[in-house]
Structure formats: C-alpha cells, structure tokens
Write a protein that holds these residues in place. Structure first.
Motif, PDB file in Angstrom:
ATOM      1  N   PHE A  52       0.921  -1.123  -0.041  1.00  0.00           N
ATOM      2  CA  PHE A  52      -0.153  -0.167  -0.003  1.00  0.00           C
ATOM      3  C   PHE A  52       0.902   1.020   0.164  1.00  0.00           C
ATOM      4  O   PHE A  52       2.214   1.094   0.072  1.00  0.00           O
ATOM      5  CB  PHE A  52      -0.924   0.136   1.056  1.00  0.00           C
ATOM      6  CG  PHE A  52      -1.941  -1.057   1.186  1.00  0.00           C
ATOM      7  CD1 PHE A  52      -3.121  -1.162   0.224  1.00  0.00           C
ATOM      8  CD2 PHE A  52      -2.077  -1.988   2.163  1.00  0.00           C
ATOM      9  CE1 PHE A  52      -3.833  -2.045   0.122  1.00  0.00           C
ATOM     10  CE2 PHE A  52      -2.935  -3.084   2.121  1.00  0.00           C
ATOM     11  CZ  PHE A  52      -3.819  -2.982   0.898  1.00  0.00           C
ATOM     12  N   ALA A  53       0.217   2.524  -0.120  1.00  0.00           N
ATOM     13  CA  ALA A  53       1.017   3.686   0.009  1.00  0.00           C
ATOM     14  C   ALA A  53       1.840   3.896   1.261  1.00  0.00           C
ATOM     15  O   ALA A  53       1.808   3.117   2.251  1.00  0.00           O
ATOM     16  CB  ALA A  53       0.038   4.722   0.138  1.00  0.00           C
ATOM     17  N   PRO A  54       3.176   4.202   1.302  1.00  0.00           N
ATOM     18  CA  PRO A  54       4.082   4.417   2.182  1.00  0.00           C
ATOM     19  C   PRO A  54       3.574   5.075   3.503  1.00  0.00           C
ATOM     20  O   PRO A  54       2.675   5.917   3.433  1.00  0.00           O
ATOM     21  CB  PRO A  54       5.035   5.593   1.770  1.00  0.00           C
ATOM     22  CG  PRO A  54       4.873   5.384   0.223  1.00  0.00           C
ATOM     23  CD  PRO A  54       3.361   5.156  -0.067  1.00  0.00           C
ATOM     24  N   LEU A  55       3.662   4.275   4.564  1.00  0.00           N
ATOM     25  CA  LEU A  55       3.369   4.687   5.675  1.00  0.00           C
ATOM     26  C   LEU A  55       4.238   5.538   6.478  1.00  0.00           C
ATOM     27  O   LEU A  55       5.474   5.376   6.568  1.00  0.00           O
ATOM     28  CB  LEU A  55       2.940   3.303   6.642  1.00  0.00           C
ATOM     29  CG  LEU A  55       2.375   3.257   7.736  1.00  0.00           C
ATOM     30  CD1 LEU A  55       0.896   4.117   7.875  1.00  0.00           C
ATOM     31  CD2 LEU A  55       2.175   1.876   8.293  1.00  0.00           C
ATOM     32  N   THR A  56       3.778   6.368   7.549  1.00  0.00           N
ATOM     33  CA  THR A  56       4.505   7.263   8.291  1.00  0.00           C
ATOM     34  C   THR A  56       4.411   6.921   9.785  1.00  0.00           C
ATOM     35  O   THR A  56       3.477   6.292   9.991  1.00  0.00           O
ATOM     36  CB  THR A  56       4.084   8.645   8.032  1.00  0.00           C
ATOM     37  OG1 THR A  56       2.476   8.814   8.834  1.00  0.00           O
ATOM     38  CG2 THR A  56       3.985   9.115   6.652  1.00  0.00           C
ATOM     39  N   ARG A  57       5.432   7.352  10.573  1.00  0.00           N
ATOM     40  CA  ARG A  57       5.165   6.985  11.953  1.00  0.00           C
ATOM     41  C   ARG A  57       4.034   7.380  12.365  1.00  0.00           C
ATOM     42  O   ARG A  57       3.296   6.797  13.322  1.00  0.00           O
ATOM     43  CB  ARG A  57       6.622   7.398  12.537  1.00  0.00           C
ATOM     44  CG  ARG A  57       6.582   7.299  14.026  1.00  0.00           C
ATOM     45  CD  ARG A  57       6.502   6.007  14.714  1.00  0.00           C
ATOM     46  NE  ARG A  57       7.471   5.203  14.426  1.00  0.00           N
ATOM     47  CZ  ARG A  57       7.497   3.825  14.715  1.00  0.00           C
ATOM     48  NH1 ARG A  57       6.670   3.249  15.200  1.00  0.00           N
ATOM     49  NH2 ARG A  57       8.804   2.964  14.143  1.00  0.00           N
ATOM     50  N   SER A  58       3.597   8.716  12.074  1.00  0.00           N
ATOM     51  CA  SER A  58       2.406   9.234  12.961  1.00  0.00           C
ATOM     52  C   SER A  58       1.010   8.330  12.363  1.00  0.00           C
ATOM     53  O   SER A  58       0.274   8.381  13.139  1.00  0.00           O
ATOM     54  CB  SER A  58       2.136  10.784  12.497  1.00  0.00           C
ATOM     55  OG  SER A  58       2.178  10.992  10.914  1.00  0.00           O
ATOM     56  N   GLY A  59       1.129   8.010  11.064  1.00  0.00           N
ATOM     57  CA  GLY A  59       0.012   7.244  10.559  1.00  0.00           C
ATOM     58  C   GLY A  59      -0.073   5.814  11.118  1.00  0.00           C
ATOM     59  O   GLY A  59      -1.389   5.492  11.706  1.00  0.00           O
ATOM     60  N   LEU A  60       1.038   5.535  11.436  1.00  0.00           N
ATOM     61  CA  LEU A  60       0.951   4.055  12.202  1.00  0.00           C
ATOM     62  C   LEU A  60       0.486   4.255  13.738  1.00  0.00           C
ATOM     63  O   LEU A  60      -0.385   3.535  14.070  1.00  0.00           O
ATOM     64  CB  LEU A  60       2.328   3.435  12.239  1.00  0.00           C
ATOM     65  CG  LEU A  60       2.578   1.955  12.874  1.00  0.00           C
ATOM     66  CD1 LEU A  60       1.530   1.147  12.358  1.00  0.00           C
ATOM     67  CD2 LEU A  60       4.056   1.700  12.664  1.00  0.00           C
ATOM     68  N   ASN A  61       0.966   5.193  14.417  1.00  0.00           N
ATOM     69  CA  ASN A  61       0.585   5.516  15.764  1.00  0.00           C
ATOM     70  C   ASN A  61      -0.826   5.818  15.865  1.00  0.00           C
ATOM     71  O   ASN A  61      -1.494   5.411  16.747  1.00  0.00           O
ATOM     72  CB  ASN A  61       1.449   6.746  16.228  1.00  0.00           C
ATOM     73  CG  ASN A  61       2.834   6.292  16.436  1.00  0.00           C
ATOM     74  OD1 ASN A  61       3.102   5.346  16.634  1.00  0.00           O
ATOM     75  ND2 ASN A  61       3.677   7.204  16.669  1.00  0.00           N
TER      76      ASN A  61
END
Length: 191
Positions: free
Chosen positions: A16-25
């Motif tokens: 999927f689209a790249p994930l950011t740390r803030s998105g994961l949190n």
C-alpha cells in the motif's frame, strides 16, 4: 515499494501507499493496540504486500496485511476484525496463508502460525505454532527450493495457482486444460 532482501531472491511488492510513523501511531490508537517494534518497522518499510515467491518452509504466504483507507482484503484492520474471537485475544494477524494466518502478539515480535483447521471455541497461544523470531526472519526464510524449477509469473497456470482463483481454474479445465499438465514454463497448477 519493492525491496529486495540480501541473500534471498524474495521481493515484497504490491504494498500500500508508504506509511508514516504518525499514521501508524494513529492506527494503533484507533484500534487500541500496540504492535511489536519489528513489525512496526516492517509496516513502515513495506506497508503490507506480496512476496515474489510465497513459499516458506511452514506455509504458503499469500500476502502481508497493510494499512489502507480503501476497502481491501489485504487491509490489516479488516484482517484483525475478521479474526477477532477466532485467535488469541492479544494476537494480531499479519499475513494470510490460504485459510491460515501468521500472527504476532501485540507485545512481542515472535511470529506464530494459526491453522484454520485447528480452530476451537477457546483460542489459546498453545494452539499456534512458532515460526520465526520476527517478520523479517519470515521474509528471509522465503526461499524457492530450486530456482530452475520456479514457475514464471507470465505462466497462466502460475497466475491461477498463485491467486487461488477457482473461477479461472474452472474455466481452464472447461477449455480442456489438465490440472496435472506442465506448461512450457515448467509450472503446474498443483505444484
């Protein structure tokens, strides 16, 4: 993103689209869970995806789940919801292996195999089988048995077998195809 692992021909693709740390949190807060560190790292690098060659010594790995906002059977949120109550409460399903799952505990990185045929009404960790220390070790173990015998992705039989596409298999057989037939790329629907 496709990344090739050193010392192995395995690549993870269709992520999927790249994930950011803030998105994961944000995802973990929304689902009220904490994913283990190495699995978080895997999601930040790959965000799910399909291995080029899905053969592991213990399983046939179809895909790793990832975070997405669009409906998808490869969605981690959907996989978690689908198997709630069927696997131990603190288990997080991370990959689909036909009807079976690879799972991690929400507190440590070890990967376990949940076998659908062994499902019971009171799921316990003792019902699962240890597979690897973490998800990266699973990927590193995805090795073809003999590179010369690998089916080519362009092969019709390979695509049907890899996708588990029953309708395509029915159509192939209705057109006179043989399930045991080996095609010009040396791939078989059953091998």
């Amino acid at each position: 993103m496709t990344l090739r692992y050193a010392m192995t021909p395995i690549e993870i693709h269709r992520s999927f689209a790249p994930l950011t740390r803030s998105g994961l949190n944000k995802f973990m807060r929304r689902l009220q869970l904490v994913l283990p560190p190495r699995y978080q790292e895997f999601l930040l690098v790959h965000n799910g995806g399909m291995p080029t060659y899905p053969i592991h010594p213990m399983v046939y790995l179809q895909y790793f789940a990832g975070l997405t906002t669009r409906p998808s059977s490869m969605s981690l949120a959907r996989l978690i919801a689908s198997f709630r109550g069927r696997i131990p409460a603190d288990a997080v399903p991370i990959a689909l292996c036909n009807r079976d799952l690879l799972c991690v505990a929400n507190t440590y990185d070890r990967v376990f195999l949940w076998i659908a045929d062994d499902e019971n009404d009171n799921p316990q960790w003792s019902d699962l089988t240890y597979v690897a220390a973490d998800v990266f070790e699973v990927v590193a173990a995805l090795k073809p048995s003999d590179p010369d015998d690998l089916p080519k992705p362009e092969s019709k039989l390979f695509r049907i077998g890899y996708q588990g596409n029953v309708a395509a298999l029915d159509a192939y057989l209705a057109q006179g195809g043989d399930i045991n037939e080996i095609d010009e790329q040396r791939s078989s629907i059953v091998s």
